[in-house]
Write a protein that holds these residues in place. Sequence first.
Motif, mmCIF file in Angstrom:
data_model
loop_
_atom_site.group_PDB
_atom_site.id
_atom_site.type_symbol
_atom_site.label_atom_id
_atom_site.label_comp_id
_atom_site.label_asym_id
_atom_site.label_seq_id
_atom_site.Cartn_x
_atom_site.Cartn_y
_atom_site.Cartn_z
ATOM 1 N N TYR A 182 0.811 -0.716 -0.185
ATOM 2 C CA TYR A 182 -0.015 0.186 -0.011
ATOM 3 C C TYR A 182 1.291 0.965 0.363
ATOM 4 N N SER A 199 -3.848 1.192 -3.721
ATOM 5 C CA SER A 199 -3.909 -0.687 -2.923
ATOM 6 C C SER A 199 -3.282 -1.030 -4.112
ATOM 7 N N ASN A 248 -8.505 -4.196 1.119
ATOM 8 C CA ASN A 248 -8.727 -4.427 0.063
ATOM 9 C C ASN A 248 -10.388 -5.041 0.051
ATOM 10 N N SER A 278 -8.926 2.430 -1.832
ATOM 11 C CA SER A 278 -8.513 2.785 -2.813
ATOM 12 C C SER A 278 -8.671 4.770 -3.088
#
Length: 278
Positions: A39, A69, A102, A107
């Motif tokens: 990240y 991400s 995720n 993001s």
Amino acid sequence: MDNVTLFNELSEHAMLRIYGSQEITHPGHWIESKNHLDYDLWYIQKGKVEIHINEEVYEASVGDLVLFSPMVAYTATTVDGPCQFIFTHFDFILGDRLDFLNHFQLSGVIKHRLVKEEVELFLDTYNQYKQNAPMSGIRLKGCLTILIAKIIEKYGTGQYRGTFTNLAPSHNQTGHLDHLKLVFDYVNEHLHTPLRIKDLATLAGMSEKYFIHYFKQALGMTPGRYVYQLKMNRARELLFSKHYTIQQIASKLGYPDPYSFSKAFKKHYKVPPSQFFR
């Protein structure tokens, strides 16, 4: 149980690792095309940055954060002159999942007003970190954890959704957790009963073998470990309340007797429940 509550329940298994944090200035003609294994979080200090992902264009200006991400390809360029930002590379691990974040649509460009206090705390610590102040590395890790937790909180309350929406399916795993929601809700409501993995697999509409694999892929831990963690969380809360005996707590958590509960509790917290407050 929603996904953010689930995240909170498993906080003991979360770990953040910083691989680097640095201030950088780019000239007006700067352009960069990259993707990162980890990240990447930017804090824009000066100027404007334009970010291209697939065919979408996003803009971040002074005070904004930009969260990338892992493995997401982007092109970034300065807008109307030079820019300066602090970048921080990090992993956020839950269980054995390096990409657990995720599961959330985080993001994107995050406006300063959403995380103002947390950003100020991070920047103050970063200034100490770049001067090699004692313990500043640990404090920076703590401040970044607080900042990421705040972003997730804003996501959970519907105040923020990541703007980088055109990501590959592998970078948008919310559906994996959503498919297990019936299981999470059932476990949360039936902690007072013995919980069999076979029954949870049936609830999810999967074979037991596939369910264990799917669960571990989604959450970074086995369903048995998940159930155990929730029982230990509830045990701690019940002990803190000081309203229940060890036998009553064992019964509330589906253990056949106080001995079995005490053994499981000691394995997790390294002390028996009777000595937890001493």
